[in-house]
Scaffold this motif. Structure first.
Motif, PDB file in Angstrom:
ATOM      1  N   LYS A 153      14.441  23.852  34.413  1.00  0.00           N
ATOM      2  CA  LYS A 153      14.160  24.123  35.581  1.00  0.00           C
ATOM      3  C   LYS A 153      12.776  25.333  35.355  1.00  0.00           C
ATOM      4  O   LYS A 153      11.644  24.850  36.784  1.00  0.00           O
ATOM      5  CB  LYS A 153      15.169  24.263  36.489  1.00  0.00           C
ATOM      6  CG  LYS A 153      14.463  23.881  37.953  1.00  0.00           C
ATOM      7  CD  LYS A 153      15.879  23.787  38.937  1.00  0.00           C
ATOM      8  CE  LYS A 153      15.760  24.710  40.027  1.00  0.00           C
ATOM      9  NZ  LYS A 153      16.501  25.059  41.029  1.00  0.00           N
ATOM     10  N   VAL A 154      12.734  26.215  35.175  1.00  0.00           N
ATOM     11  CA  VAL A 154      11.595  27.706  35.051  1.00  0.00           C
ATOM     12  C   VAL A 154      10.453  26.871  33.931  1.00  0.00           C
ATOM     13  O   VAL A 154       9.923  28.082  33.437  1.00  0.00           O
ATOM     14  CB  VAL A 154      12.273  29.079  35.050  1.00  0.00           C
ATOM     15  CG1 VAL A 154      13.562  28.959  35.948  1.00  0.00           C
ATOM     16  CG2 VAL A 154      13.416  28.835  33.464  1.00  0.00           C
ATOM     17  N   GLY A 155      11.136  25.694  32.993  1.00  0.00           N
ATOM     18  CA  GLY A 155       9.296  25.644  32.959  1.00  0.00           C
ATOM     19  C   GLY A 155       9.418  25.873  30.944  1.00  0.00           C
ATOM     20  O   GLY A 155       8.120  26.144  30.153  1.00  0.00           O
ATOM     21  N   GLY A 156      10.661  26.922  30.900  1.00  0.00           N
ATOM     22  CA  GLY A 156      11.049  27.245  29.262  1.00  0.00           C
ATOM     23  C   GLY A 156      11.437  26.481  28.482  1.00  0.00           C
ATOM     24  O   GLY A 156      11.415  25.259  28.086  1.00  0.00           O
ATOM     25  N   THR A 157      10.637  26.510  26.418  1.00  0.00           N
ATOM     26  CA  THR A 157      11.129  25.652  25.760  1.00  0.00           C
ATOM     27  C   THR A 157      12.049  26.302  25.188  1.00  0.00           C
ATOM     28  O   THR A 157      12.130  25.027  23.950  1.00  0.00           O
ATOM     29  CB  THR A 157       9.325  26.132  25.372  1.00  0.00           C
ATOM     30  OG1 THR A 157       9.312  27.679  24.331  1.00  0.00           O
ATOM     31  CG2 THR A 157       8.319  25.501  26.295  1.00  0.00           C
ATOM     32  N   GLY A 158      12.826  27.540  25.559  1.00  0.00           N
ATOM     33  CA  GLY A 158      13.314  28.011  24.232  1.00  0.00           C
ATOM     34  C   GLY A 158      13.089  28.654  22.932  1.00  0.00           C
ATOM     35  O   GLY A 158      14.030  28.628  21.930  1.00  0.00           O
ATOM     36  N   LEU A 159      11.327  28.306  22.877  1.00  0.00           N
ATOM     37  CA  LEU A 159      11.602  29.751  21.968  1.00  0.00           C
ATOM     38  C   LEU A 159      10.537  30.821  22.114  1.00  0.00           C
ATOM     39  O   LEU A 159      10.164  31.711  20.769  1.00  0.00           O
ATOM     40  CB  LEU A 159       9.616  28.020  21.311  1.00  0.00           C
ATOM     41  CG  LEU A 159      10.308  26.955  20.698  1.00  0.00           C
ATOM     42  CD1 LEU A 159       9.249  26.537  20.407  1.00  0.00           C
ATOM     43  CD2 LEU A 159      10.927  27.767  19.342  1.00  0.00           C
TER      44      LEU A 159
END
Ligand code: ADP
Length: 259
Positions: free
Chosen positions: A217-223
């Protein structure tokens, strides 16, 4: 552990010695495993937005939607998912570049005070757009360190960006920089949602998220934090996290000053 027995002979009938080669292959195995995991994860992460994009494109192409508003909504989703795909690819490339050149990183002169001020100014509009107060307490004369300037900047951006992303409107983010013994200490502290204790050990792993839906939702990529970790390693530093759920988080970066 791999053991190999070699018979040393100069005359086929005469053994003059035995050599045991002990090679530790556990590290190699571990790296192979991480790599293959990463490929699986990347494929999965790329597939999710792609499936969504192709689904909505198909629907729009089929001409079954007449309502203009719905069409617009579908186009917006395609737009958002395309952006996510771009961010993902950028982050994957950044991570792989940093990882591959970690041990031969540029050794430029990095002035932490200037860098921190620059990044703070750059992030201020993003914070205030979300109703978050970004402030700082930075030592004016932090000693120079050596490393890659762009990476140093990227590390600060990722940490401050996370602090903003995981702090609700009305909250605060504080950036500090000071010298302690032979180190430069940088902290990014927020009054956000915090991180559960059980998740702290895995936070810097690629694609690890406490809450996948929220990250999306907040536009994260997890990287972001995996990139931060590798940048800090290139500066021979380390990072610590302190966090309390519902109260906020504090990331502390410790970078050695070379004599
Ligand atoms: P993402 O792109 O999902 O933000 P990161 O690698 O930057 O990925 O961070 C990993 C996870 O750590 C995030 O999904 C989030 O759950 C958690 N996290 C990172 N920074 C913060 C923070 N300042 N406050 C709360 N949670 C955080």
């Amino acid at each position: 552990v791999y053991t190999n027995l070699i018979r040393l002979e100069n005359d086929p009938n005469k053994t003059i010695g035995l050599v045991t080669v002990i090679e530790d292959i556990t590290e190699i195995r571990k790296l192979e495993k991480i790599r293959s995991h990463f490929v699986t994860n990347v494929s999965h992460e790329l597939k999710t937005p792609l499936t969504s994009i192709s689904g909505f494109v198909e629907t729009l192409k089929s001409n079954t939607i007449e309502d203009e508003e719905t069409k617009q909504r579908f186009l917006d989703i395609i737009d958002i998912e395309t952006e996510r795909l771009k961010r993902l690819i950028e982050d994957i490339l950044t991570l792989s570049e940093i990882e591959n050149s970690q041990h031969r990183a540029l050794q430029e002169e990095v002035f932490p005070t200037n860098m921190m001020r620059q990044v703070e100014e750059m992030m201020r509009p993003i914070a205030s757009n979300k109703g978050i107060e970004l402030s700082s307490e930075i030592d004016m004369n932090l000693p120079m360190i050596y490393g890659n300037k762009d990476w140093f900047k990227q590390m600060l951006i990722n940490l401050i960006d996370n602090a903003i992303k995981y702090t609700p409107s009305g909250g605060k983010v504080l950036l500090t920089g000071y010298k302690k013994y032979h180190n430069i200490v940088i902290t990014v502290k927020d009054t956000g949602i915090g991180i559960p204790k059980k998740d702290l050990p895995r936070l810097f792993e690629r694609f690890y998220r406490v809450d996948k839906a929220r990250s999306r939702k907040v536009g994260g990529t997890g990287l972001g934090l995996a990139i931060v970790k590798h940048i800090i390693l290139s500066f021979k530093g380390r990072i610590k996290v302190n966090s309390e759920q519902g109260k906020g988080s504090e990331f502390t970066v410790i970078l050695p000053i070379e004599k």
